[in-house]
Design a protein around this motif. Structure first.
Motif, PDB file in Angstrom:
ATOM      1  N   LEU A 140       3.724  -5.561  11.913  1.00 21.87           N
ATOM      2  CA  LEU A 140       2.766  -4.964  10.942  1.00 21.87           C
ATOM      3  C   LEU A 140       3.254  -3.532  10.785  1.00 21.87           C
ATOM      4  CD1 LEU A 140      -0.693  -5.915  11.929  1.00 21.87           C
ATOM      5  CD2 LEU A 140       0.440  -6.851   9.881  1.00 21.87           C
ATOM      6  N   MET A 141       3.799  -3.024  11.726  1.00 25.96           N
ATOM      7  CA  MET A 141       3.990  -1.333  11.615  1.00 25.96           C
ATOM      8  C   MET A 141       4.899  -1.020  10.692  1.00 25.96           C
ATOM      9  SD  MET A 141       3.341   1.471  13.006  1.00 25.96           S
ATOM     10  CE  MET A 141       2.272   0.748  14.329  1.00 25.96           C
ATOM     11  N   PRO A 142       5.940  -1.730  10.058  1.00 27.78           N
ATOM     12  CA  PRO A 142       6.667  -1.107   8.911  1.00 27.78           C
ATOM     13  C   PRO A 142       5.611  -0.959   7.543  1.00 27.78           C
ATOM     14  CG  PRO A 142       7.905  -2.753  10.121  1.00 27.78           C
ATOM     15  CD  PRO A 142       6.675  -2.731  10.613  1.00 27.78           C
ATOM     16  N   TRP A 143       4.869  -2.094   7.554  1.00 23.02           N
ATOM     17  CA  TRP A 143       3.989  -2.015   6.229  1.00 23.02           C
ATOM     18  C   TRP A 143       2.949  -1.090   6.298  1.00 23.02           C
ATOM     19  CZ3 TRP A 143       5.143  -4.957   2.375  1.00 23.02           C
ATOM     20  CH2 TRP A 143       6.215  -6.132   2.499  1.00 23.02           C
ATOM     21  N   LEU A 144       2.455  -0.619   7.754  1.00 21.75           N
ATOM     22  CA  LEU A 144       1.491   0.336   7.897  1.00 21.75           C
ATOM     23  C   LEU A 144       2.060   1.622   7.645  1.00 21.75           C
ATOM     24  CD1 LEU A 144      -0.078  -0.926  11.435  1.00 21.75           C
ATOM     25  CD2 LEU A 144      -1.142  -1.090   8.908  1.00 21.75           C
ATOM     26  N   LEU A 145       3.412   2.127   8.036  1.00 22.93           N
ATOM     27  CA  LEU A 145       3.941   3.095   7.796  1.00 22.93           C
ATOM     28  C   LEU A 145       4.293   3.363   6.135  1.00 22.93           C
ATOM     29  CD1 LEU A 145       6.857   3.224  10.367  1.00 22.93           C
ATOM     30  CD2 LEU A 145       4.524   4.590  10.524  1.00 22.93           C
ATOM     31  N   CYS A 146       4.570   2.145   5.457  1.00 23.98           N
ATOM     32  CA  CYS A 146       4.522   2.487   3.846  1.00 23.98           C
ATOM     33  C   CYS A 146       3.357   2.827   3.263  1.00 23.98           C
ATOM     34  CB  CYS A 146       5.326   1.252   3.361  1.00 23.98           C
ATOM     35  SG  CYS A 146       7.176   0.969   3.814  1.00 23.98           S
ATOM     36  N   LEU A 147       2.463   1.925   3.873  1.00 21.93           N
ATOM     37  CA  LEU A 147       1.162   2.479   3.177  1.00 21.93           C
ATOM     38  C   LEU A 147       0.483   3.491   3.321  1.00 21.93           C
ATOM     39  CD1 LEU A 147      -1.243   0.933   2.051  1.00 21.93           C
ATOM     40  CD2 LEU A 147      -2.073   0.245   4.185  1.00 21.93           C
ATOM     41  N   SER A 148       1.100   4.258   4.543  1.00 20.62           N
ATOM     42  CA  SER A 148       0.611   5.582   5.056  1.00 20.62           C
ATOM     43  C   SER A 148       1.350   6.600   4.117  1.00 20.62           C
ATOM     44  CB  SER A 148       1.152   6.155   6.352  1.00 20.62           C
ATOM     45  OG  SER A 148       0.306   5.029   7.201  1.00 20.62           O
ATOM     46  N   VAL A 149       2.517   6.396   3.642  1.00 22.08           N
ATOM     47  CA  VAL A 149       3.377   7.242   2.819  1.00 22.08           C
ATOM     48  C   VAL A 149       2.710   7.029   1.365  1.00 22.08           C
ATOM     49  CG1 VAL A 149       5.639   7.552   1.490  1.00 22.08           C
ATOM     50  CG2 VAL A 149       5.467   6.957   3.958  1.00 22.08           C
ATOM     51  N   PHE A 150       2.152   5.808   0.848  1.00 24.04           N
ATOM     52  CA  PHE A 150       1.605   5.650  -0.429  1.00 24.04           C
ATOM     53  C   PHE A 150       0.387   6.400  -0.374  1.00 24.04           C
ATOM     54  CE2 PHE A 150      -1.246   3.325  -3.031  1.00 24.04           C
ATOM     55  CZ  PHE A 150      -0.419   3.191  -4.497  1.00 24.04           C
ATOM     56  N   ALA A 151      -0.352   6.501   0.561  1.00 24.27           N
ATOM     57  CA  ALA A 151      -1.884   7.107   0.808  1.00 24.27           C
ATOM     58  C   ALA A 151      -1.612   8.506   0.676  1.00 24.27           C
ATOM     59  CB  ALA A 151      -2.450   6.652   1.913  1.00 24.27           C
ATOM     60  N   SER A 152      -0.401   8.904   1.374  1.00 26.47           N
ATOM     61  CA  SER A 152      -0.117  10.285   1.445  1.00 26.47           C
ATOM     62  C   SER A 152       0.037  11.111   0.119  1.00 26.47           C
ATOM     63  CB  SER A 152       0.766  10.910   2.416  1.00 26.47           C
ATOM     64  OG  SER A 152       0.593  10.450   3.588  1.00 26.47           O
ATOM     65  N   LEU A 153       0.807  10.053  -0.893  1.00 24.63           N
ATOM     66  CA  LEU A 153       1.272  10.524  -2.104  1.00 24.63           C
ATOM     67  C   LEU A 153       0.083  10.631  -2.998  1.00 24.63           C
ATOM     68  CD1 LEU A 153       3.785  11.110  -3.670  1.00 24.63           C
ATOM     69  CD2 LEU A 153       4.023   8.762  -4.454  1.00 24.63           C
ATOM     70  N   CYS A 154      -0.681   9.536  -2.925  1.00 25.30           N
ATOM     71  CA  CYS A 154      -2.069   9.443  -3.588  1.00 25.30           C
ATOM     72  C   CYS A 154      -2.925  10.689  -3.557  1.00 25.30           C
ATOM     73  CB  CYS A 154      -2.747   7.949  -3.492  1.00 25.30           C
ATOM     74  SG  CYS A 154      -1.727   6.742  -4.020  1.00 25.30           S
ATOM     75  N   CYS A 155      -3.102  11.202  -2.203  1.00 31.53           N
ATOM     76  CA  CYS A 155      -3.956  12.127  -1.914  1.00 31.53           C
ATOM     77  C   CYS A 155      -3.189  13.441  -2.360  1.00 31.53           C
ATOM     78  CB  CYS A 155      -4.277  12.114  -0.627  1.00 31.53           C
ATOM     79  SG  CYS A 155      -5.130  10.681  -0.118  1.00 31.53           S
ATOM     80  N   SER A 156      -2.105  13.751  -2.473  1.00 28.27           N
ATOM     81  CA  SER A 156      -1.373  14.975  -2.660  1.00 28.27           C
ATOM     82  C   SER A 156      -1.216  15.277  -4.059  1.00 28.27           C
ATOM     83  CB  SER A 156      -0.115  15.094  -1.938  1.00 28.27           C
ATOM     84  OG  SER A 156       0.601  13.977  -2.032  1.00 28.27           O
ATOM     85  N   LEU A 157      -0.904  14.282  -4.954  1.00 24.06           N
ATOM     86  CA  LEU A 157      -0.568  14.166  -6.417  1.00 24.06           C
ATOM     87  C   LEU A 157      -2.000  14.823  -7.077  1.00 24.06           C
ATOM     88  CD1 LEU A 157       1.402  11.268  -7.210  1.00 24.06           C
ATOM     89  CD2 LEU A 157       2.228  13.664  -6.944  1.00 24.06           C
ATOM     90  N   PRO A 158      -3.228  14.688  -6.758  1.00 22.51           N
ATOM     91  CA  PRO A 158      -4.308  15.237  -7.456  1.00 22.51           C
ATOM     92  C   PRO A 158      -4.163  16.648  -7.770  1.00 22.51           C
ATOM     93  CG  PRO A 158      -5.081  13.327  -6.062  1.00 22.51           C
ATOM     94  CD  PRO A 158      -3.648  13.571  -5.668  1.00 22.51           C
ATOM     95  N   ILE A 159      -3.564  17.432  -6.668  1.00 25.33           N
ATOM     96  CA  ILE A 159      -3.671  18.854  -7.101  1.00 25.33           C
ATOM     97  C   ILE A 159      -2.755  19.197  -8.195  1.00 25.33           C
ATOM     98  CG2 ILE A 159      -1.234  19.381  -5.726  1.00 25.33           C
ATOM     99  CD1 ILE A 159      -2.522  21.559  -4.219  1.00 25.33           C
ATOM    100  N   LEU A 160      -2.035  18.491  -8.713  1.00 22.58           N
ATOM    101  CA  LEU A 160      -1.196  18.585 -10.031  1.00 22.58           C
ATOM    102  C   LEU A 160      -2.066  18.812 -11.080  1.00 22.58           C
ATOM    103  CD1 LEU A 160       1.951  16.506  -9.567  1.00 22.58           C
ATOM    104  CD2 LEU A 160       1.906  18.996  -9.308  1.00 22.58           C
ATOM    105  N   LYS A 161      -3.321  18.071 -11.111  1.00 23.78           N
ATOM    106  CA  LYS A 161      -4.299  17.937 -12.083  1.00 23.78           C
ATOM    107  C   LYS A 161      -5.581  19.020 -11.867  1.00 23.78           C
ATOM    108  CE  LYS A 161      -2.255  14.870 -14.205  1.00 23.78           C
ATOM    109  NZ  LYS A 161      -1.682  15.016 -15.590  1.00 23.78           N
ATOM    110  N   ASP A 162      -5.170  19.784 -10.780  1.00 22.89           N
ATOM    111  CA  ASP A 162      -6.249  20.923 -10.570  1.00 22.89           C
ATOM    112  C   ASP A 162      -7.622  20.259  -9.795  1.00 22.89           C
ATOM    113  OD1 ASP A 162      -5.092  23.014 -11.256  1.00 22.89           O
ATOM    114  OD2 ASP A 162      -5.658  22.825 -13.649  1.00 22.89           O
ATOM    115  N   VAL A 163      -7.216  19.114  -9.095  1.00 25.90           N
ATOM    116  CA  VAL A 163      -8.471  18.426  -8.342  1.00 25.90           C
ATOM    117  C   VAL A 163      -8.958  19.356  -7.229  1.00 25.90           C
ATOM    118  CG1 VAL A 163      -9.288  16.275  -7.174  1.00 25.90           C
ATOM    119  CG2 VAL A 163      -7.914  16.005  -9.088  1.00 25.90           C
ATOM    120  N   TYR A 164      -7.971  19.869  -6.711  1.00 23.91           N
ATOM    121  CA  TYR A 164      -8.582  20.677  -5.556  1.00 23.91           C
ATOM    122  C   TYR A 164      -8.516  22.251  -5.896  1.00 23.91           C
ATOM    123  CZ  TYR A 164      -6.594  16.857  -2.559  1.00 23.91           C
ATOM    124  OH  TYR A 164      -6.404  15.582  -2.211  1.00 23.91           O
TER     125      TYR A 164
END
Length: 319
Positions: A140-164
């Motif tokens: 499971l670990m490779p999938w969990l690491l990839c999911l973590s990268v995707f979640a990190s990207l989804c949570c950081s990109l909103p700053i480009l839209k002045d969400v934070y």
């Protein structure tokens, strides 16, 4: 939440400027050297043996992300202090923050998964769910690491839209003696910040604490069993368990302090270049450095390689 930051030339004293530049800079450079050592050691083993254990693979990914994070932290810290007006331009500010947040999220997730993996593989619990996880965690670990990268990207990109942060580049003229002084406003959307940013770092925090607690409980239980079997307090196995407990406790201590520093720093509750902000920067730079150094000295392979490297360096210096 609105923070008013004065970016005039007299905004920061020279001693504070030097401390804010030098201390986190030294921490970041030390951390990059330590993580570079971990990355190089595991890469050489991977190239020689054509395979790498799951824990070492996570260590490689974590070390790589920390090298990028600490390099970016050093660049952002230097740029924000020496080029403050340019740094607070909307595009520049967003570019720095979205990269910082993505690398921070990824780093926290990778560290949490490493701790979870160690817990599942080392801790001695007989619960069916725990045993099932032990059997499946490697796959499971490779999938969990990839999911973590995707979640990190989804949570950081909103700053480009002045969400934070919004109105980063807004300024108003303030009369100051015979000149006009600009004060820049950084406004934080509290609701979005709490829902997205806090959630993004709160989940790996809970995972890290839970896994570390279970691992400490398991190691302490095993240590007590060895004491009850009259194996002696100087038994090498018992001493190894005690070292592991201390290391995990310190990992937990660093992780929690880093979490608090991140919350305060990103929430804009502290004025720019204040003592609190300086301390937050020092703590954020110290966490990946301290954690990586502890990983080197708590990992048998890395510790042996480090001692061998030291021996070779001393030998060549004598020659």
């Amino acid at each position: 939440m609105t923070k008013v930051t004065d970016y005039t030339d007299n905004d920061i004293s020279e001693p504070v400027l030097l401390i804010t530049l030098i201390v986190p800079g030294i921490e970041c450079i030390t951390g990059m050297i330590g993580n570079g050592f971990i990355l190089t050691t595991n890469t050489i083993e991977w190239l020689q043996n054509k395979r790498l254990s799951t824990s070492d693979s996570i260590l490689m990914i974590l070390s790589c992300s920390r090298i990028l994070l600490q390099f970016w932290m050093m660049v952002e810290n230097t740029y924000s202090l020496l080029f403050r007006l340019s740094y607070n331009q909307n595009v520049v500010y967003k570019t720095f923050k979205v990269n910082f947040m993505f690398l921070t999220y990824s780093n926290l997730w990778f560290a949490a998964w490493l701790n979870v993996f160690y817990c599942i593989k080392i801790a001695n619990f007989t619960h069916p769910l725990f045993l099932k996880l032990r059997w499946r965690i490697t796959g499971l670990m490779p999938w969990l690491l990839c999911l973590s990268v995707f979640a990190s990207l989804c949570c950081s990109l909103p700053i480009l839209k002045d969400v934070y942060n919004v109105y980063v580049n807004t300024s108003i003229p303030v009369p100051s003696l015979n000149a006009t002084e600009n004060k820049y406003f950084t406004e934080t959307n509290v609701v979005n910040f709490a829902l997205i940013y806090n959630l993004a770092i709160f989940i790996p925090l809970i995972m890290f604490i839970f896994a570390a607690t279970l691992l400490i409980i398991s190691l302490k239980r095993h240590t007590l069993q060895m004491k009850n079997n009259a194996m002696g307090s100087r038994n090498p196995s018992m001493e190894a368990h005690m070292r592991a407990i201390k290391a995990i406790s310190f990992f937990l201590f660093l992780y929690i302090f880093n979490f608090v520093a991140l919350i305060l720093y990103m929430a804009n509750v502290l004025s720019a270049n204040s003592l609190g902000t300086v301390l937050c920067k020092i703590i954020m730079a110290a966490y990946p450095t301290g954690h990586s150094i502890l990983l080197i000295f708590s990992n048998l392979k890395l510790r042996r390689t480090w001692k061998k490297l030291q021996h070779n360096l001393k030998f060549h210096m004598k020659v």
